[in-house]
Design an enzyme around this catalytic site. Structure first.
Site, PDB file in Angstrom:
ATOM      1  N   GLU A  32     -21.706  -4.446 -23.040  1.00 30.29           N
ATOM      2  CA  GLU A  32     -20.535  -4.926 -22.584  1.00 30.29           C
ATOM      3  C   GLU A  32     -19.432  -4.138 -22.589  1.00 30.29           C
ATOM      4  OE1 GLU A  32     -22.709  -6.451 -24.841  1.00 30.29           O
ATOM      5  OE2 GLU A  32     -23.616  -7.933 -23.695  1.00 30.29           O
ATOM      6  N   ARG A  40     -17.483  -7.860 -27.668  1.00 35.52           N
ATOM      7  CA  ARG A  40     -17.950  -6.745 -27.771  1.00 35.52           C
ATOM      8  C   ARG A  40     -17.099  -5.531 -27.047  1.00 35.52           C
ATOM      9  NH1 ARG A  40     -23.639  -5.704 -29.164  1.00 35.52           N
ATOM     10  NH2 ARG A  40     -23.782  -6.809 -30.929  1.00 35.52           N
ATOM     11  N   LYS A  80     -44.284 -10.113 -22.994  1.00 36.60           N
ATOM     12  CA  LYS A  80     -43.377 -11.433 -23.378  1.00 36.60           C
ATOM     13  C   LYS A  80     -44.454 -12.475 -22.715  1.00 36.60           C
ATOM     14  CE  LYS A  80     -38.657 -11.582 -23.403  1.00 36.60           C
ATOM     15  NZ  LYS A  80     -37.230 -10.931 -23.061  1.00 36.60           N
TER      16      LYS A  80
HETATM   17  C1  LIG Z   1     -24.340  -8.270 -27.287  1.00 35.31           C
HETATM   18  C2  LIG Z   1     -25.445  -9.330 -26.541  1.00 35.31           C
HETATM   19  N1  LIG Z   1     -25.402  -9.310 -25.162  1.00 35.31           N
HETATM   20  C3  LIG Z   1     -26.385 -10.234 -24.528  1.00 35.31           C
HETATM   21  C4  LIG Z   1     -27.261 -10.866 -25.236  1.00 35.31           C
HETATM   22  C5  LIG Z   1     -28.144 -11.605 -24.672  1.00 35.31           C
HETATM   23  N2  LIG Z   1     -29.597 -11.431 -24.903  1.00 35.31           N
HETATM   24  C6  LIG Z   1     -30.291 -12.109 -25.766  1.00 35.31           C
HETATM   25  S1  LIG Z   1     -31.734 -11.467 -25.583  1.00 35.31           S
HETATM   26  C7  LIG Z   1     -31.542 -10.364 -24.779  1.00 35.31           C
HETATM   27  C8  LIG Z   1     -32.861  -9.488 -24.209  1.00 35.31           C
HETATM   28  C9  LIG Z   1     -33.128  -8.726 -25.333  1.00 35.31           C
HETATM   29  O1  LIG Z   1     -34.142  -7.690 -24.976  1.00 35.31           O
HETATM   30  P1  LIG Z   1     -35.072  -7.139 -26.024  1.00 35.31           P
HETATM   31  O2  LIG Z   1     -34.667  -6.618 -27.174  1.00 35.31           O
HETATM   32  O3  LIG Z   1     -35.928  -6.209 -25.386  1.00 35.31           O
HETATM   33  O4  LIG Z   1     -35.922  -8.188 -26.513  1.00 35.31           O
HETATM   34  P2  LIG Z   1     -37.213  -9.389 -25.985  1.00 35.31           P
HETATM   35  O5  LIG Z   1     -36.344 -10.690 -25.570  1.00 35.31           O
HETATM   36  O6  LIG Z   1     -37.701  -8.768 -24.714  1.00 35.31           O
HETATM   37  O7  LIG Z   1     -37.927  -9.289 -26.900  1.00 35.31           O
HETATM   38  C10 LIG Z   1     -30.222 -10.522 -24.152  1.00 35.31           C
HETATM   39  C11 LIG Z   1     -29.636  -9.708 -23.069  1.00 35.31           C
HETATM   40  C12 LIG Z   1     -27.220 -10.723 -26.710  1.00 35.31           C
HETATM   41  N3  LIG Z   1     -28.135 -11.398 -27.593  1.00 35.31           N
HETATM   42  N4  LIG Z   1     -26.321 -10.012 -27.311  1.00 35.31           N
END
Ligand SMILES: Cc1ncc(C[n+]2csc(CCOP(=O)(O)OP(=O)(O)O)c2C)c(N)n1
Length: 638
Positions: free
Chosen positions: A377, A405, A291
């Site tokens: 969630e 969710r 990242k």
């Molecule tokens: C249902 C839901 N819960 C929480 C989030 C908040 N959120 C946005 S990005 C993220 C992390 C995602 O991690 P990853 O899939 O590994 O992607 P990265 O950011 O590491 O590329 C979260 C928790 C979301 N978008 N959707």
């Protein structure tokens, strides 16, 4: 590519109008394009704010996908979509990119009406696999032959939905690819078994030893049969080696596994995609990325730089220094941390959002009483239910939009069993630049409909403290909500704030012509409106309707004993909201009283500064006063 300025480096990015231009580039040009994309992202996002860290991590992946596949015929789906900025730059949106997250500009997530290359709208995590399987199935039904590729982060692999999709797609024989973008991070470090599994794959010495052996064999083969055989053998070996590794999880689910592959090595990425792409059946390519790659500040603090407000690209400092009262998130985090000392049975639950919800503050002081369940969630809510049956008091802190969710879990696992779980919904209401997928506009409507749920909203920081005290003293499900904003004023010391009387409203200003009932963030604007109206000779009462359910029946009866007009104001959908509930209630008991409901219209709300969004829905003191004037004119002429 042409360059008119002698000595200036040729810009590749400037010439790219779409995927065809990426495909035209030679392999050796791709690293330069990656650097230009990074520079552009860092520069533009420094002005608009946004998900810079996540987007910098997939620059090479975006280029490789566009180079090796044929978007939009081949369909690439990005899970969440927050990491797809480079995708936007290279699919015809480079010129418009400085409008990111602004009014009428490029969305911070994926949007089908923004580009034919955004195959599936997203913003919430975990949807890519299911949607991709839908597209692959549709392709087969129509007798077409395009590729379908879901890119899913390791964070999104903590979502149950991702596995529901995989379970359905695996063993289906359909041509579908999953690319796992594994950076070890959700917003914060990833949690749970999947994080451990991926850690195991990367660290497994058997994987490394086997790779070395493969290298030696393929080099020997190359001497005899040439480069083509080397590439083929290397890739075959990649999948053979996974018979011995944790890639078996995917294999068991019916996906052929390839990886792990360095996601910043363009040659390797392109080779792998070129090799795996033409195959058939479900397959997964596991890539390792960092990242914030290529931006020192983001590499150094990956959680902070996941997504943030405008910054100075040279110093990494925020452009706008925080001043004034703390955010609601901060107040909540501080309060919960303090209340945990008074309530030894209190625990905090977040679904992958420790910093977003302020529960990171709690986690520091009470690490063993803090639970990050991942982007899960529904599980988080049912987990809270289990805890509550055993006398633990769970406080579930989830953004309003993400708690959608878990609606069935709220009803089936909490409300039906009347379990004392406290739901704290941050980002409730209008969320500004995050746009339509993240609006917290539905929680009032959905929580009011839950039997036995106490529904509240504080007007200020002290009242949030008071309501949390009330919640912890209440035996049953309880929720409260607060916005993506600063609290209106600095809070008093937490210890000096007492519980709010259960079910009570607060009369902010008496009046006999009209009663304005403000919910949460709208209570203080309602008071200001009442004061403006008083200056015009209209005797308006202002009420802080902090309990939406149950309502303060006594105060309501008192108000309607002289006011012929009641105006409700809430920062939530007008459909089935507090106003709708009150109108139905008064229609039965006081049909002579007219109720006007103010809130958010039944439409999707586009990205804009939060203040502008509030104003455009009349959710300001001026807007409320104007509505009261027009309402009163109808009442007096009617
Ligand atoms: C249902 C839901 N819960 C929480 C989030 C908040 N959120 C946005 S990005 C993220 C992390 C995602 O991690 P990853 O899939 O590994 O992607 P990265 O950011 O590491 O590329 C979260 C928790 C979301 N978008 N959707």
């Amino acid at each position: 590519m042409t360059d008119t300025t002698v000595g200036a480096p040729v810009s590749l990015l400037a010439e790219i109008k779409g995927p065809a231009d990426v495909r035209k580039l030679k392999r050796e040009q791709l690293p330069q394009l990656a650097q230009e994309v990074r520079d552009r992202l860092i520069d533009c996002v420094s002005v608009t704010g946004g998900h810079i860290g996540a987007s910098l991590g997939v620059v090479e992946l975006v280029i490789a996908l566009l180079h090796e596949f044929n978007s939009p015929e081949d369909k690439v789906l990005w899970d969440v979509g927050h990491q797809a900025y480079a995708w936007k730059l290279l699919t015809g949106r480079n010129d418009a990119f400085p409008t990111l997250r602004t009014v009428g500009g490029i969305s911070g997530f994926l949007k089908r009406d923004e580009s034919e290359h955004d195959q599936f709208g997203a913003g919430h995590a975990g949807t890519a696999m299911s949607a991709a399987f839908g597209m692959a199935t549709a392709r087969d039904l129509k007798g077409e032959h395009n590729k379908v590729i879901a890119v899913v982060g390791d964070g999104a692999l903590t979502c149950g939905l991702s596995y529901e999709g995989m379970n359905n797609a695996g063993h289906s024989d359909r041509d579908i690819m999953l690319i796992v973008n594994d950076n070890g991070m959700s917003i914060s470090p990833n949690v749970g078994a999947i994080a451990k599994l991926f850690g195991g794959i990367v660290a497994d010495p058997r994987t490394d030893r086997l790779r070395e052996r493969v290298k030696r064999v393929t080099l020997k083969l190359g001497d005899v049969f040439g480069d083509g055989v080397v590439g083929f053998a290397r890739n075959v070996e990649e999948s053979v080696k996974n018979l011995f590794s944790e890639g078996m999880l995917f294999e068991e689910l019916g996906f052929r596994y390839f990886g792990p592959i360095d996601g910043h090595d363009l040659d390797k990425l392109c080779d792998t995609l070129a090799f795996v792409g033409p195959m058939k059946g479900p397959r997964v390519v596991h890539i390792l990325t960092e990242k914030g790659k290529g931006f020192s500040f983001a590499e150094a603090n990956r959680e902070k730089w996941h997504g943030l407000a405008a910054y100075d690209p040279k110093t990494g400092e925020a452009r706008k220094k925080a001043s004034g009262p703390p955010t609601w998130t901060q107040v909540f985090g501080d309060t919960l941390t303090a209340l945990a000392h008074e309530h030894p049975e209190l625990v905090a639950i977040t679904a992958a959002m420790p910093s977003g919800t302020g529960t990171n503050i709690f986690a520091k002081e009470h690490p063993t009483r803090f639970f990050d369940v991942g982007i899960a969630e529904g599980h988080g809510v049912t987990f809270a239910g289990g805890l509550a049956t055993q006398g633990i008091r769970p406080v579930v802190a989830i953004y309003s939009t993400f708690l959608q969710r878990a609606y069935d879990n709220i009803i089936h696992d909490i409300a039906v069993q009347n379990l004392p779980v406290v739901f704290c919904m941050d980002r409730a209401g209008l969320v500004g630049e995050d746009g339509q997928t993240h609006m917290g506009l539905y929680d009032i409507a959905y929580m009011l409909a839950v039997p036995g749920m106490t529904v509240t909203a504080p007007k200020d920081a002290d009242e949030l403290v008071g309501l949390l005290r009330t919640a912890l003293a209440h035996d049953g499900p309880f929720c409260t909500r607060y916005p993506r904003d600063k609290a209106p004023t600095d809070p008093k010391p937490i210890g000096s704030v007492t519980a709010v009387r259960y079910g009570s409203w607060e009369l902010l200003r008496p009046g006999t012509d009209v009663a304005i009932l403000g919910v949460g963030t709208m209570a203080l604007p309602a008071l200001e409106a009442a004061e403006q109206l008083a200056a015009e000779g209209i005797n308006a009462a202002a009420v802080n309707a902090r309990f939406l359910k149950p309502m303060d029946e006594k105060m309501l009866a008192e108000l309607v004993s002289h006011c012929r007009l009641v105006v409700t104001v809430e920062e939530g959908t007008i459909i089935n909201g507090f106003g709708a509930m009150l109108a139905r209630r008064l229609q039965e008991s006081h049909p002579e009283v007219r109720v006007l409901t103010m809130g958010i219209a039944d439409e999707l709300i586009m990205q804009a500064p939060r203040g502008d969004q509030l104003a455009s829905h009349g959710l300001t003191a001026q807007g409320i006063a104007a509505r009261v004037r027009s309402g009163l004119s109808v009442v007096s002429t009617g």
